[in-house]
Design an enzyme around this catalytic site. Structure first.
Site, PDB file in Angstrom:
ATOM      1  N   HIS A  82     117.798  30.352  60.899  1.00  0.00           N
ATOM      2  CA  HIS A  82     116.961  29.387  60.191  1.00  0.00           C
ATOM      3  C   HIS A  82     116.177  30.089  59.104  1.00  0.00           C
ATOM      4  CE1 HIS A  82     114.475  25.874  59.467  1.00  0.00           C
ATOM      5  NE2 HIS A  82     113.456  26.703  59.403  1.00  0.00           N
ATOM      6  N   ASP A 161     108.743  15.154  66.161  1.00  0.00           N
ATOM      7  CA  ASP A 161     108.471  16.016  65.018  1.00  0.00           C
ATOM      8  C   ASP A 161     108.537  15.233  63.707  1.00  0.00           C
ATOM      9  OD1 ASP A 161     108.211  18.623  63.566  1.00  0.00           O
ATOM     10  OD2 ASP A 161     110.182  18.001  62.855  1.00  0.00           O
ATOM     11  N   ARG A 168     101.115  14.746  59.460  1.00  0.00           N
ATOM     12  CA  ARG A 168     100.430  15.967  59.010  1.00  0.00           C
ATOM     13  C   ARG A 168     100.410  16.063  57.490  1.00  0.00           C
ATOM     14  NH1 ARG A 168     104.102  20.053  61.475  1.00  0.00           N
ATOM     15  NH2 ARG A 168     102.909  21.507  60.204  1.00  0.00           N
ATOM     16  N   SER A 183     107.158  22.894  65.257  1.00  0.00           N
ATOM     17  CA  SER A 183     108.006  21.959  64.526  1.00  0.00           C
ATOM     18  C   SER A 183     109.377  22.578  64.243  1.00  0.00           C
ATOM     19  CB  SER A 183     107.298  21.572  63.224  1.00  0.00           C
ATOM     20  OG  SER A 183     108.176  20.993  62.297  1.00  0.00           O
TER      21      SER A 183
HETATM   22  N1  URA Z   1     108.926  23.031  58.090  1.00  0.00           N
HETATM   23  C1  URA Z   1     109.052  22.309  59.223  1.00  0.00           C
HETATM   24  O1  URA Z   1     110.168  22.020  59.655  1.00  0.00           O
HETATM   25  N2  URA Z   1     107.947  21.958  59.883  1.00  0.00           N
HETATM   26  C2  URA Z   1     106.722  22.267  59.461  1.00  0.00           C
HETATM   27  O2  URA Z   1     105.761  21.915  60.096  1.00  0.00           O
HETATM   28  C3  URA Z   1     106.595  22.994  58.256  1.00  0.00           C
HETATM   29  C4  URA Z   1     107.729  23.354  57.591  1.00  0.00           C
END
Ligand code: URA
Ligand code: CA
Length: 433
Positions: A82, A161, A168, A183
């Site tokens: 990732h 999420d 957020r 997240s």
């Molecule tokens: N990328 C994500 O997938 N989640 C976050 O909270 C910030 C960046």
């Protein structure tokens, strides 16, 4: 349990129990906890933080909020890579076939998303015929046979999420290490990863602009992974300037082909070898990082890496002959050189602004509905630290319109030249295991 009590508990700096965190995530996902209470909680987390156990619980509660992908029918340890996101980041296109060529199963689920350029799927779709609309069974069969396949996002992964990230975004709580780390990790785990190799970017083009913040995020994610039984490691890599030379979809596919052939940009090649070695090691295909790196270098030299890429393209309907004739990739109508206005050294290539210039040409999506022009983008001819003479090309603009004055202006503003020699930036700032 009452949400208001949990908000107060976190506000006062106490730790939430596993059951409390599960209650919050479940309630927020099913709508029984309203946005205003959840935003108060995220703000409390922003100021009071979460300990390691809470972070792990938060991650797993989000994993369990929706579907998870079952990759158990795929042989071997599934290592997912990732990247926290950068500009012209071609690593996924290179790493997939590269590590697959030495036997690491790559079962990639990928999205399109917004950004300076398209996502991995968009990029791959610049290969004529290539598609990711395959059935799950076919996907698993392909990974077992070829060690690599890519499928489009399906199922309802980590709905908690999705909802929380959107909340957020509008409540000033994106920038919280426990929330970002949980997240990202929840999505990787829901997608079936046994082990996770993280590329945490740092610098102007990155989500985390300072090295200190990037290190904290990397540590937090590695900690979560290891606490929930997924071997995890992170490389912290430079994103003060774009990685490699190409920024654009088909342009990056060409750059990936060059790299798999052993003729890629130095920084992209090195980062792929560094991340790839860790992936091979995590997948237990090598007993040391050095052995892993040698395997990858041999695979590039022998042509096996490139052959794996061809097989992968062909298996998903793609015309693999593009690998030997990249003129078959989408081509832009025009190529313009951005000429240096003075002698000197390249001091800055502000990655995110350069990425925006590529998006202005049509390489990326500004909204979900925008369409993408696979042919257009930028190819850097100079990187930070390179000497440049007046009139020499700094980069080439590949465009489908002649009207590029605005793009040119943006590029000039963000490619700074100085008289003094400037050192090339360090590529890898550290590793966290
Ligand atoms: N990328 C994500 O997938 N989640 C976050 O909270 C910030 C960046
Ligand atoms: Ca690139």
């Amino acid at each position: 349990m009452r949400m208001v009590d949990l908000i107060e508990k976190k506000r006062d700096g106490e730790s939430l129990t596993t059951e409390e965190i599960q209650f919050i995530i479940k309630g927020y996902t099913d709508g029984s906890i309203p946005d205003y209470q959840m935003s108060a909680l995220t703000m409390a987390v922003y100021f009071q933080d979460m300990d390691d156990r809470e972070r792990a619980d938060m991650t797993m509660a989000m994993v369990n909020s929706g579907d998870t992908i079952d990759l158990t029918k795929i042989e071997g340890i599934k290592v997912d890579k990732h990247s926290t996101g950068g500009v012209g980041d071609t690593t996924t296109l290179v790493l997939g076939p590269l590590v697959a060529s030495v036997g690491v199963p790559v079962a990639k689920m990928s999205g399109r998303g917004l950004g300076h350029t398209g996502g991995t799927i968009d990029k791959l779709e610049s290969v004529p015929g290539f598609h990711v609309e395959i059935e799950n069974d076919e996907f698993i069969k392909l990974v077992n046979e070829n060690k690599i396949a890519v499928i489009g996002q399906s199922g309802n992964l980590t709905p908690a999420d999705k909802k929380l990230y959107a909340l957020r975004d509008v409540t000033g709580t994106v920038n919280s290490i426990p929330l970002i780390a949980s997240s990202i990790m929840s999505k990787k785990i829901a997608a079936g990863a046994d082990a996770i190799c993280l590329d945490v970017k740092t610098g102007a083009g990155a989500f985390m602009k300072t090295l200190e913040d990037s290190k904290s995020l990397a540590k937090a994610m590695v900690e979560i992974g290891n606490n929930v039984g997924r071997k995890t490691m992170a490389v912290i890599s430079d994103m003060s300037q774009p990685l490699g030379y190409a920024i654009g979809n088909a342009l990056e596919v060409k750059e990936a082909i060059d790299t798999l052939r052993g003729n890629g940009p130095e920084d992209l090649t090195e980062l792929c070898l560094a991340l790839g070695s860790h992936m091979v090691y995590l997948a237990e295909k090598a007993s040391t990082l050095e052995e892993a790196r040698n395997m990858l270098q041999d695979s590039i030299k022998s042509g096996k890496a490139l052959e794996t890429f061809k097989t992968f393209l062909r298996s998903q309907g793609g015309d693999a002959s593009v690998v030997d004739d990249t003129n078959k990739l989408p081509q832009a109508a025009y190529a313009f050189e951005l000429e240096a206005k003075e002698d000197g050294y390249v001091a800055e290539i502000v990655a995110d602004e350069i990425g925006t210039a590529a998006m202005m040409l049509g390489a990326g999506r500004a909204t979900k509905e925008s369409s993408i022009d696979l042919a257009v983008g930028l190819v850097l001819r100079k990187k930070i630290g390179d000497e440049v003479k007046k009139g020499e090309s700094l980069l080439t603009i590949f465009s489908n319109t002649e009207n590029i004055e605005e793009v040119k202006q943006k590029l000039y503003e963000n490619l700074k030249i100085t008289k003094e020699k400037v050192p090339a930036p360090v590529l890898i700032h550290g590793e966290i295991t």
